[in-house]
Write a protein that holds these residues in place. Sequence first.
Motif, PDB file in Angstrom:
ATOM      1  N   ARG A 357     -38.699  -1.159  15.823  1.00  0.00           N
ATOM      2  CA  ARG A 357     -39.919  -1.980  15.898  1.00  0.00           C
ATOM      3  C   ARG A 357     -39.639  -3.402  16.350  1.00  0.00           C
ATOM      4  NH1 ARG A 357     -42.606  -1.700  10.161  1.00  0.00           N
ATOM      5  NH2 ARG A 357     -40.416  -1.948   9.559  1.00  0.00           N
ATOM      6  N   SER A 358     -38.365  -3.755  16.467  1.00  0.00           N
ATOM      7  CA  SER A 358     -38.001  -5.137  16.795  1.00  0.00           C
ATOM      8  C   SER A 358     -37.335  -5.227  18.161  1.00  0.00           C
ATOM      9  CB  SER A 358     -37.059  -5.699  15.730  1.00  0.00           C
ATOM     10  OG  SER A 358     -37.689  -5.675  14.461  1.00  0.00           O
ATOM     11  N   SER A 359     -37.487  -6.386  18.796  1.00  0.00           N
ATOM     12  CA  SER A 359     -36.858  -6.631  20.102  1.00  0.00           C
ATOM     13  C   SER A 359     -36.075  -7.932  20.046  1.00  0.00           C
ATOM     14  CB  SER A 359     -37.927  -6.730  21.196  1.00  0.00           C
ATOM     15  OG  SER A 359     -38.612  -5.513  21.350  1.00  0.00           O
ATOM     16  N   LEU A 360     -34.827  -7.882  20.493  1.00  0.00           N
ATOM     17  CA  LEU A 360     -33.961  -9.061  20.554  1.00  0.00           C
ATOM     18  C   LEU A 360     -33.401  -9.165  21.960  1.00  0.00           C
ATOM     19  CD1 LEU A 360     -32.191 -11.363  19.323  1.00  0.00           C
ATOM     20  CD2 LEU A 360     -30.514  -9.583  18.781  1.00  0.00           C
ATOM     21  N   CYS A 361     -33.505 -10.354  22.548  1.00  0.00           N
ATOM     22  CA  CYS A 361     -32.893 -10.566  23.856  1.00  0.00           C
ATOM     23  C   CYS A 361     -32.069 -11.844  23.808  1.00  0.00           C
ATOM     24  CB  CYS A 361     -33.946 -10.666  24.953  1.00  0.00           C
ATOM     25  SG  CYS A 361     -33.215 -10.751  26.605  1.00  0.00           S
ATOM     26  N   LEU A 362     -30.768 -11.725  24.136  1.00  0.00           N
ATOM     27  CA  LEU A 362     -29.827 -12.844  24.073  1.00  0.00           C
ATOM     28  C   LEU A 362     -29.150 -13.131  25.405  1.00  0.00           C
ATOM     29  CD1 LEU A 362     -28.035 -11.916  20.725  1.00  0.00           C
ATOM     30  CD2 LEU A 362     -29.518 -13.889  21.079  1.00  0.00           C
ATOM     31  N   GLN A 363     -29.458 -12.379  26.431  1.00  0.00           N
ATOM     32  CA  GLN A 363     -28.649 -12.483  27.629  1.00  0.00           C
ATOM     33  C   GLN A 363     -28.847 -13.803  28.367  1.00  0.00           C
ATOM     34  OE1 GLN A 363     -30.162  -8.879  29.458  1.00  0.00           O
ATOM     35  NE2 GLN A 363     -30.854 -10.049  31.237  1.00  0.00           N
ATOM     36  N   TYR A 364     -27.837 -14.109  29.180  1.00  0.00           N
ATOM     37  CA  TYR A 364     -27.743 -15.338  29.946  1.00  0.00           C
ATOM     38  C   TYR A 364     -27.731 -16.573  29.046  1.00  0.00           C
ATOM     39  CZ  TYR A 364     -27.514 -17.644  34.443  1.00  0.00           C
ATOM     40  OH  TYR A 364     -27.065 -18.350  35.539  1.00  0.00           O
ATOM     41  N   ASN A 365     -26.806 -16.526  28.061  1.00  0.00           N
ATOM     42  CA  ASN A 365     -26.466 -17.682  27.241  1.00  0.00           C
ATOM     43  C   ASN A 365     -24.981 -17.951  27.414  1.00  0.00           C
ATOM     44  OD1 ASN A 365     -28.711 -18.861  25.408  1.00  0.00           O
ATOM     45  ND2 ASN A 365     -29.094 -16.653  25.326  1.00  0.00           N
ATOM     46  N   CYS A 366     -24.451 -18.856  26.610  1.00  0.00           N
ATOM     47  CA  CYS A 366     -23.028 -19.184  26.684  1.00  0.00           C
ATOM     48  C   CYS A 366     -22.235 -18.313  25.726  1.00  0.00           C
ATOM     49  CB  CYS A 366     -22.828 -20.676  26.383  1.00  0.00           C
ATOM     50  SG  CYS A 366     -23.550 -21.738  27.646  1.00  0.00           S
ATOM     51  N   MET A 367     -22.551 -17.014  25.722  1.00  0.00           N
ATOM     52  CA  MET A 367     -21.848 -16.037  24.893  1.00  0.00           C
ATOM     53  C   MET A 367     -22.111 -14.651  25.466  1.00  0.00           C
ATOM     54  SD  MET A 367     -24.404 -15.693  21.600  1.00  0.00           S
ATOM     55  CE  MET A 367     -26.187 -15.621  21.804  1.00  0.00           C
ATOM     56  N   VAL A 368     -21.228 -13.749  25.118  1.00  0.00           N
ATOM     57  CA  VAL A 368     -21.466 -12.349  25.449  1.00  0.00           C
ATOM     58  C   VAL A 368     -22.316 -11.767  24.332  1.00  0.00           C
ATOM     59  CG1 VAL A 368     -20.421 -10.096  25.839  1.00  0.00           C
ATOM     60  CG2 VAL A 368     -19.284 -12.158  26.678  1.00  0.00           C
ATOM     61  N   PRO A 369     -23.494 -11.197  24.625  1.00  0.00           N
ATOM     62  CA  PRO A 369     -24.332 -10.642  23.545  1.00  0.00           C
ATOM     63  C   PRO A 369     -23.551  -9.637  22.726  1.00  0.00           C
ATOM     64  CG  PRO A 369     -25.558 -10.720  25.604  1.00  0.00           C
ATOM     65  CD  PRO A 369     -24.136 -11.071  25.932  1.00  0.00           C
ATOM     66  N   PRO A 370     -23.484  -9.851  21.382  1.00  0.00           N
ATOM     67  CA  PRO A 370     -22.665  -8.971  20.537  1.00  0.00           C
ATOM     68  C   PRO A 370     -23.266  -7.590  20.332  1.00  0.00           C
ATOM     69  CG  PRO A 370     -23.827 -10.595  19.206  1.00  0.00           C
ATOM     70  CD  PRO A 370     -24.091 -10.949  20.624  1.00  0.00           C
ATOM     71  N   VAL A 371     -24.565  -7.418  20.609  1.00  0.00           N
ATOM     72  CA  VAL A 371     -25.195  -6.107  20.430  1.00  0.00           C
ATOM     73  C   VAL A 371     -25.970  -5.770  21.696  1.00  0.00           C
ATOM     74  CG1 VAL A 371     -25.375  -6.168  17.916  1.00  0.00           C
ATOM     75  CG2 VAL A 371     -27.162  -7.239  19.294  1.00  0.00           C
ATOM     76  N   GLN A 372     -26.090  -4.472  21.939  1.00  0.00           N
ATOM     77  CA  GLN A 372     -26.860  -4.015  23.087  1.00  0.00           C
ATOM     78  C   GLN A 372     -28.338  -4.049  22.736  1.00  0.00           C
ATOM     79  OE1 GLN A 372     -24.327  -4.248  25.512  1.00  0.00           O
ATOM     80  NE2 GLN A 372     -25.651  -2.678  26.411  1.00  0.00           N
TER      81      GLN A 372
END
Length: 392
Positions: A357-372
């Motif tokens: 039910r949840s959405s997380l988007c972390l891409q294009y930051n100064c880190m490698v996203p730890p989860v897909q």
Amino acid sequence: MHVVSYALLLVALFQCRFLAFAILDPIDFLALQSIRKSLHDLPGSNFLASWDFTSDPCNFAGVYCASDKVVALNLGDPRAGSPGLTGRIDSAIGKLSALAELSIVPGRIYGSLPESISQLKGLRFLAISRNFISGNIPVTLGRLRRLKTLDLSYNQLTGGIPRSIGSLPELTNVILCHNHLSGSVPPFLSHVLTRLDFKHNALSGSLAPYSLPPSLQSLSLSWNRLTGPVDKLLSRLNHLNYLDLSLNQFTGPIPGRLFSFPITNLQLERNSFSGPVRPTEQVTIPTVDLSHNRLSGHISPMFSTVQNLYLNNNYFTGQVPASFVDRLLSASIRILYLQHNYLTGIEISPTAEIPLRSSLCLQYNCMVPPVQTACPLKAGEMKTRPTSQCKG
């Protein structure tokens, strides 16, 4: 004797019937005739079928009378999907001297608003929306000192919003959205104003700190060309429960006090707001969209109680607060968009499973996203920023 009594009774009945037809003020009667001649039913509509002037006009569809005067005129069929009316608004409308309410529901009314509307000194409700009204809003509407609601939305109006309208003392609702209006937003002086909706126009210029009253509860200015800071103005509007300033060119800081107002939906996206964002207390607004701005600094943990949070496409730095992770994994946060920032980390296990039910988007930051995680397509395919953008 009985024949005479019966004759007198017939005369009395005839007189009552005649009075029933003649009760309406002759000026109002003639005005309705002119209004009828300028309007027509669209195919599939029979709204005007009852407008037979050999009968009492106070029984016509949409006509309401008090004593011998027309006090309300609601033209068109309010049912959803009704084809409505076409034609022009005849200037004879100004002859209905006792009119307090005028509405024309969705249809194909065209031409300009007649100046004669300004003669309706007792008009309190004016709603002509979802038609094809064109030309300027008459400056003379400022003479309607008792007007409470002005709704001219979804038309083809051009020119500016007259300053005279802003001076009306009893206005509570002004809805001018989805037109082609230009120029600046005039100051509004009414102390009972609760709703302003000017979205989807071509308005420009800035808003002065005292141009809107603290009574305002709903403010929608999205899809315009408005500029300048609004922090001092927004800090005063502490009764707001809806705010949409998206798709403008507003600048400056977002006041921390704003996030403690009783707002259910806060939309400030696609502007040029800058600086850090520091709510004064835990944020209980269900949806907050601050995306596509120039906001910077660390993300405040006060936002972890927001259900749908859009902070993407800004200049936020540092770690994502741990409180976000806890609420995300418990599905208390439904949407958390943090892509396209300069964030350096988030404390979440690589094996953690984000609830469906949840959405997380972390891409294009100064880190490698730890989860897909599933990001929106417009976020692009790049998982992380180039190292050269993340130094310092």
